[in-house]
Enzyme design. Structure first.
Site, PDB file in Angstrom:
ATOM      1  N   LYS A   1      54.459  46.761  48.215  1.00  0.00           N
ATOM      2  CA  LYS A   1      55.031  47.268  46.975  1.00  0.00           C
ATOM      3  C   LYS A   1      55.224  48.759  46.973  1.00  0.00           C
ATOM      4  O   LYS A   1      56.053  49.210  46.208  1.00  0.00           O
ATOM      5  CB  LYS A   1      53.964  46.907  45.585  1.00  0.00           C
ATOM      6  CG  LYS A   1      54.071  45.320  45.737  1.00  0.00           C
ATOM      7  CD  LYS A   1      53.220  44.747  44.756  1.00  0.00           C
ATOM      8  CE  LYS A   1      52.955  43.264  45.065  1.00  0.00           C
ATOM      9  NZ  LYS A   1      51.968  42.789  45.942  1.00  0.00           N
TER      10      LYS A   1
ATOM     11  N   ASP B   1      43.796  52.911  48.146  1.00  0.00           N
ATOM     12  CA  ASP B   1      43.297  51.614  48.738  1.00  0.00           C
ATOM     13  C   ASP B   1      41.638  51.741  48.869  1.00  0.00           C
ATOM     14  O   ASP B   1      41.411  52.960  49.705  1.00  0.00           O
ATOM     15  CB  ASP B   1      43.649  50.885  49.753  1.00  0.00           C
ATOM     16  CG  ASP B   1      43.525  49.505  49.793  1.00  0.00           C
ATOM     17  OD1 ASP B   1      44.334  48.607  49.138  1.00  0.00           O
ATOM     18  OD2 ASP B   1      42.425  48.963  50.259  1.00  0.00           O
TER      19      ASP B   1
ATOM     20  N   CYS C   1      47.996  37.696  43.399  1.00  0.00           N
ATOM     21  CA  CYS C   1      48.783  36.540  44.025  1.00  0.00           C
ATOM     22  C   CYS C   1      47.912  35.367  43.866  1.00  0.00           C
ATOM     23  O   CYS C   1      47.794  34.446  44.878  1.00  0.00           O
ATOM     24  CB  CYS C   1      49.353  36.772  45.401  1.00  0.00           C
ATOM     25  SG  CYS C   1      47.780  37.317  46.363  1.00  0.00           S
TER      26      CYS C   1
ATOM     27  N   ASP D   1      37.671  54.065  45.116  1.00  0.00           N
ATOM     28  CA  ASP D   1      37.455  52.897  44.253  1.00  0.00           C
ATOM     29  C   ASP D   1      38.086  52.687  42.958  1.00  0.00           C
ATOM     30  O   ASP D   1      37.743  53.420  42.207  1.00  0.00           O
ATOM     31  CB  ASP D   1      35.762  52.577  44.178  1.00  0.00           C
ATOM     32  CG  ASP D   1      35.428  51.087  43.908  1.00  0.00           C
ATOM     33  OD1 ASP D   1      36.458  50.576  43.121  1.00  0.00           O
ATOM     34  OD2 ASP D   1      33.976  50.959  43.993  1.00  0.00           O
TER      35      ASP D   1
ATOM     36  N   ASP E   1      47.861  45.935  41.157  1.00  0.00           N
ATOM     37  CA  ASP E   1      48.219  44.613  42.014  1.00  0.00           C
ATOM     38  C   ASP E   1      46.685  44.419  42.714  1.00  0.00           C
ATOM     39  O   ASP E   1      46.386  44.781  43.883  1.00  0.00           O
ATOM     40  CB  ASP E   1      48.854  44.988  43.358  1.00  0.00           C
ATOM     41  CG  ASP E   1      49.577  43.695  44.156  1.00  0.00           C
ATOM     42  OD1 ASP E   1      49.517  42.595  43.532  1.00  0.00           O
ATOM     43  OD2 ASP E   1      49.648  43.754  45.339  1.00  0.00           O
TER      44      ASP E   1
ATOM     45  N   ALA F   1      47.269  48.983  49.721  1.00  0.00           N
ATOM     46  CA  ALA F   1      47.594  48.468  51.017  1.00  0.00           C
ATOM     47  C   ALA F   1      47.768  46.853  51.431  1.00  0.00           C
ATOM     48  O   ALA F   1      47.366  46.192  50.539  1.00  0.00           O
ATOM     49  CB  ALA F   1      46.356  48.906  51.942  1.00  0.00           C
ATOM     50  N   PRO F   2      48.559  46.732  52.250  1.00  0.00           N
ATOM     51  CA  PRO F   2      49.246  47.594  53.270  1.00  0.00           C
ATOM     52  C   PRO F   2      50.818  48.136  52.804  1.00  0.00           C
ATOM     53  O   PRO F   2      51.445  48.593  53.953  1.00  0.00           O
ATOM     54  CB  PRO F   2      49.562  46.319  54.286  1.00  0.00           C
ATOM     55  CG  PRO F   2      49.861  45.224  53.784  1.00  0.00           C
ATOM     56  CD  PRO F   2      48.973  45.137  52.523  1.00  0.00           C
ATOM     57  N   GLY F   3      51.042  48.134  51.519  1.00  0.00           N
ATOM     58  CA  GLY F   3      52.054  48.802  51.064  1.00  0.00           C
ATOM     59  C   GLY F   3      53.571  48.103  50.904  1.00  0.00           C
ATOM     60  O   GLY F   3      54.407  48.835  50.696  1.00  0.00           O
TER      61      GLY F   3
END
Ligand SMILES: C[S@@+](CC[C@H](N)C(=O)[O-])C[C@H]1O[C@@H](n2cnc3c(N)ncnc32)[C@H](O)[C@@H]1O
Lengths: 146, 303
Positions: free
Chosen positions: B119, B137, B233, B164, B180, B115-117
């Site tokens: 990728k 998620d 990130c 999870d 990610d 989320a939020p998507g």
């Protein structure tokens, strides 16, 4: 709640909108409660799925197609679609009712229709002599948009 | 206006190349980038329409990615074209992990923290809505925005689950996995300098523990010969090279060298006492390279 595979929903789009069956065969259809989902992926054995593909139909007195799925397959429609000129398209996107010229009215059957404007598939409308916009509020044109 | 809190980043002086340029970039707002949704519209058509409305767009290389140089609205999503799902606002750096995974039509992919998507929707676009993506998620509220983006972009090959990623089973194995991971988010500083929190030493260590648990669970779900992309990130080596080192040393994955068409540097070789042999196979994207956010990426194979 489980998703139950029911590919016969393909026929709705073939019959109502004249979408070729080969196009509808790209999707499997899955019923859960009152909603029917269209999925173009490989089916996996996964438990507790929240969402499978895209919402395509809601069951009620009649089947109601979703704007989101019509935006995916609407370009293949050969009947029960309306092509609006730009100013009417904007009105439709605002959620307003549209008066249609008699030539267009003649081509439509009562009920749900696909609303286009040139290459844009705007979404789902309801035709009962006039054209009602069924664009969900999240997709409605706002004054601050261009 | 008050200076943005740049001191936080001083610890990275020894690892970030052209550090002064890096600091300079942090003092400018990050531009918006967008990705054309070629599932719904041709690139040239959309660009023409937006330019007619007063957008100034700059194409990046061969990608369907554009920097928004000027726009006639406050938010880049305030257009009819956005509402029709013709484009997605996504930082160029965030496109890199997807390119590193090299999705193909027919692939079976797990996106473990989706989320939020950004990728997920890019994977689906490159897969032309074929194959399947299991997008997971843990945060139900964020799943709603994932579902909203999938719907708006007309993506039909995604299964959404709410688990999870550290411990749950997904029931099947995958050829490709994108992890990610949740991280300290240092690479997003330019989006909101004054709201930036980051993490302290303990915070980075805690996040690294969580990331390693997710990595271990990801490996369990990877087919033999499968590929896993790990990305964050953030800049801290604990959350990046250290997690990759763990995957290589403890979980038996093999780092793979891939090239991506977005300027980047290699990974960090040494941090404190730690040495990272596989630093050459790691990818780091910094804001001063092409005016983006920051990103770390590693591609790992299960032998
Ligand atoms: C960096 S964000 C993912 C961004 C996303 N991949 C994208 O491109 O739009 C990390 C995500 O991890 C999720 N998350 C945090 N802890 C998690 C867990 N234990 N299991 C699964 N997801 C988790 C967060 O809710 C958050 O959405």
């Amino acid at each position: 709640m489980q998703f139950l595979q029911k590919n016969e929903y393909r026929n709705y789009f073939v019959q109502r909108f004249g979408i070729p069956y080969e196009i509808m065969e790209r999707y499997t259809f899955w019923e859960r409660g009152r909603k029917v989902w269209a999925f173009s992926g490989i089916t996996l054995e996964i438990e507790r799925m929240e969402i499978l593909g895209i919402k395509a139909l809601t069951k009620g007195k009649a089947l109601k197609p979703s704007t989101a799925f019509l935006r995916v397959i609407g370009k293949y429609a050969s009947k029960n679609f309306v092509n609006l000129e730009a100013s009417k398209a904007l009105k439709f996107l605002r959620g307003e009712e549209i008066e249609l010229p008699p030539t267009l009215v003649k081509q439509l059957e009562m009920g749900y229709v696909i609303v286009k404007s040139d290459e844009d598939i705007l979404g789902c409308g309801f035709f009962d002599g006039k054209l009602k916009s069924l664009i969900p509020s999240k997709y409605r044109l706002q004054d601050t948009w261009v | 206006m008050e200076e943005p809190p740049l001191k936080y980043f001083e610890v990275y002086r020894s690892i970030i190349p052209r550090f002064e340029d890096f600091l300079m970039s942090l003092q400018t707002m990050q531009p918006y980038w967008m990705r054309v949704n070629t599932l719904k519209i041709e690139e040239e058509k959309l660009v023409g329409r937006l330019e007619k409305k007063g957008f100034v767009l700059e194409k990046f290389g061969e990608l369907n990615a554009y920097k928004i140089v000027e726009m006639p609205v406050k938010h880049p999503g305030a257009t009819i074209e956005y509402s029709l799902g013709y484009y997605y606002i996504q930082d160029l750096a965030s496109m890199a992990p997807v390119l590193a995974l090299q999705p193909e039509e027919g692939d079976i992919i797990l996106d473990m923290a989706a989320a939020p998507g950004s990728k997920t929707t890019m994977l689906a676009e490159l897969m032309r809505n074929t194959g399947v993506i299991v997008a997971n998620d843990a945060n139900f509220r964020r799943l709603k925005s994932l579902a909203g983006n999938i719907e708006r972009l007309g993506i039909t090959n995604v299964i959404i689950v709410n688990r999870d990623a550290r411990t749950s089973s997904f029931g099947v194995k995958f050829k490709k996995i994108l992890l990610d991971a949740p991280c300290s988010g240092e690479g997003t500083f330019r989006k909101n300098p004054w709201g930036f929190r980051g993490a302290d030493e303990r915070g980075h260590r805690y996040l690294a523990e969580q990331q390693k648990m997710m990595m271990r669970n990801a490996v369990r779900h990877l087919e033999d010969g499968g590929i896993l992309v790990y990305s964050t990130c953030t800049y801290h080596p604990y959350e990046n090279e250290d997690v990759v080192k763990y995957a290589v040393k403890e979980l038996g994955l093999k780092p793979v060298e891939v090239d991506i068409p977005i300027p980047h540097t290699e990974g960090v070789k040494r941090w404190g006492e730690e040495e990272y042999e596989m630093h050459r196979e790691c990818i780091r994207i910094y804001p001063h390279l092409v005016d983006t956010g920051g990103m770390f990426i590693a591609v790992l194979a299960k032998k």
